[in-house]
Design a protein around this motif. Structure first.
Motif, PDB file in Angstrom:
ATOM      1  N   PHE A 195      -4.393   6.673   2.561  1.00  0.00           N
ATOM      2  CA  PHE A 195      -4.740   5.568   3.542  1.00  0.00           C
ATOM      3  C   PHE A 195      -6.333   5.935   4.205  1.00  0.00           C
ATOM      4  O   PHE A 195      -6.384   6.538   4.833  1.00  0.00           O
ATOM      5  CB  PHE A 195      -3.907   5.019   4.526  1.00  0.00           C
TER       6      PHE A 195
ATOM      7  N   SER B  46       0.680  -1.600   0.132  1.00  0.00           N
ATOM      8  CA  SER B  46      -0.244   0.163   0.412  1.00  0.00           C
ATOM      9  C   SER B  46       1.121   1.448   0.008  1.00  0.00           C
ATOM     10  O   SER B  46       0.441   1.975  -0.449  1.00  0.00           O
ATOM     11  CB  SER B  46      -0.703   0.080   1.213  1.00  0.00           C
TER      12      SER B  46
ATOM     13  N   ARG C 186      -4.837  -1.205   5.240  1.00  0.00           N
ATOM     14  CA  ARG C 186      -5.778  -0.192   4.437  1.00  0.00           C
ATOM     15  C   ARG C 186      -6.274  -0.229   3.108  1.00  0.00           C
ATOM     16  O   ARG C 186      -4.807  -0.629   2.722  1.00  0.00           O
ATOM     17  CB  ARG C 186      -4.124   1.261   5.207  1.00  0.00           C
TER      18      ARG C 186
ATOM     19  N   ASP D 261      -7.830   3.440   6.604  1.00  0.00           N
ATOM     20  CA  ASP D 261      -7.244   2.157   7.614  1.00  0.00           C
ATOM     21  C   ASP D 261      -8.731   1.250   8.428  1.00  0.00           C
ATOM     22  O   ASP D 261      -9.428   2.145   8.301  1.00  0.00           O
ATOM     23  CB  ASP D 261      -6.565   2.750   8.887  1.00  0.00           C
TER      24      ASP D 261
ATOM     25  N   VAL E  24      -5.760   2.008  -0.231  1.00  0.00           N
ATOM     26  CA  VAL E  24      -5.725   3.354  -1.106  1.00  0.00           C
ATOM     27  C   VAL E  24      -6.166   4.506  -1.981  1.00  0.00           C
ATOM     28  O   VAL E  24      -6.840   3.378  -2.896  1.00  0.00           O
ATOM     29  CB  VAL E  24      -4.110   3.006  -1.357  1.00  0.00           C
TER      30      VAL E  24
END
Ligand SMILES: [Zn+2]
Length: 431
Positions: free
Chosen positions: A75, A54, A233, A77, A235
């Motif tokens: 990101f 990522s 995460r 999460d 992207v």
């Protein structure tokens, strides 16, 4: 003079366009190779595979100047539960070491197990009634049952059902008091990732030359680790559109794969889905240079292989207004294409599908644009389920490698990659 300048300009433009084209395939091959390399650990939840992948994708987004949508971050999460195999993975039958992911796979739900155990070899006949199943289980106390799972000719559909139900019981019934299960078959070994552990270890064995009836002992050392709150995460980034419209085009691909099976074996996932991720990164680079009409959002999802968990997390806490998504295109398995492409949800969004076929008929880009109905098999699904119009497109033909260690860049033909890309750019233009 003018003429010379014009032809010189033409020459320069032609050279430039050739360079751009060649550069794209060069870039694509490089990125697929990188994502599928040992350094990316199979893009799973061991050894930070998902973080490494990522981070790389976010750096590509940044290079193209994408707008981050989670405040200043690319990101998003989220947490998932994962059963992982970060440590020792060793299996010996009668003292003979088996090769991990070549001769056998550890079932994705297996807990840790270590020791030498007696093996009780049986065939499917031994578990084709509830009574026989219980007799076997009681006999196998402290031992591994080795089930020769090759289907004998003449086994009726009813018996097949009973046996497969009983295999599920052998895997999952916590009250059974035997040590573990070995399933022997001649089917291709295909791995997966799962979020939980079953009560006992299960091994899938397919080893040429092994007679399952002769096996007497198993020596095993498998270190499994269930991580209940693993933080991974997605992207996410955007290219701003030129129109005043607040509609969005969403382009996605999952970057995660199956990770590691022990310290030495990793699953490269070149076709699944380094290819789709790279396909998306090509679109990122293209739209960063050629501003699209609509705001175009790109998402590289984590958690796909373990149950579409990245796309589910995004739909639960969207960083964009889902009701403004004009269309979603999800790319998963983009690395072949000698038999064309298949469009999941083509039957649902028929005008868009017909448009795609029409474009391909005009420009003759891929051998075939095939139609399919609904299939909740990739990250388009959680979006589609809340009303977002979406296609999941995959390439057809080529390598049979899938969810195994052979899904490597060198086995990936990328037959349609360039033309598939051109087709998608033309298709996106029609919105
Ligand atoms: Zn996939």
């Amino acid at each position: 003079m003018k003429k010379i300048t014009t032809s010189l300009l033409c020459f320069v433009l032609i050279v430039m366009s050739i360079t751009v084209k060649a550069q794209d395939m060069e870039y694509s091959k490089k990125v697929i190779k990188k994502l599928a390399s040992p350094a990316f650990k199979g893009r799973g939840y061991e050894a930070n595979g998902d973080k490494i992948a990522s981070a790389f994708i976010a750096s590509e987004f940044k290079k193209s100047g994408l707008i981050p949508l989670n405040r200043n971050s690319y990101f998003q999460d989220f947490e998932l539960s994962a059963n992982t195999f970060p440590g020792k993975v060793e299996v010996k039958l009668d003292g003979q070491l088996l090769q991990t992911a070549v001769d056998y796979l550890v079932d994705a739900t297996s807990p840790s197990v270590k020791g030498t155990y007696p093996v009780i070899p049986v065939t499917r006949i031994a578990i084709n009634t509830p009574e026989k199943l219980m007799t076997l289980v009681n006999r196998a106390k402290g031992a591994f049952i080795l089930l020769d799972n090759r289907i004998p000719s003449g086994e009726s559909a009813d018996l097949k059902q009973v046996v497969s139900d009983n295999i599920i019981k052998l895997k999952t019934n916590a009250s059974f008091d035997f040590k573990g299960l070995i399933l022997f078959s001649e089917d291709k070994l295909t791995w997966t990732s799962l979020t939980y552990q079953n009560p006992r270890p299960v091994l899938h064995v397919n080893k040429k030359g092994l007679d399952p009836a002769t096996v007497r002992t198993l020596t095993v050392n498998i270190e499994a680790k269930l991580i209940p709150n693993y933080r991974t995460r997605n992207v996410v980034g955007m290219v701003k559109g030129t129109s005043a419209s607040d509609s969005t085009i969403l382009i996605s691909a999952h970057f995660d794969h199956l990770g590691l099976l022990g310290k030495k074996v990793y699953f490269p996932g070149a076709n699944d889905n380094a290819s789709g991720t790279t396909f998306m990164l090509n679109l990122v680079r293209y739209y960063a240079k050629n501003a699209p009409k609509y705001n175009t959002v790109f998402i590289a999802f984590s958690g796909e292989e373990i149950g579409l968990l990245g796309s589910k997390a995004f739909v639960k806490q969207p960083l964009i207004d889902l009701s403004k998504i004009k269309f979603m295109l999800n790319f998963d398995l983009a690395g072949t294409g000698e038999d064309g492409i298949k469009v999941v949800n083509g039957k649902i969004f028929r005008p868009q599908f017909d448009q795609l076929v029409k474009l391909n008929d005009i420009y003759k880009l891929v051998p075939k644009v095939d139609i399919r109905g609904e299939a909740c098999k990739s990250d388009h699904c959680p979006f589609y389920e809340v009303g977002v119009p979406a296609f999941f497109i995959y390439t057809l033909g080529g390598t049979p490698a899938y969810h195994d260690i052979y899904d490597r860049p060198e086995n990936l033909p990328l037959t349609a990659f360039e033309n598939y890309f051109k087709l998608m750019v033309k298709f996106i233009q029609t919105f």
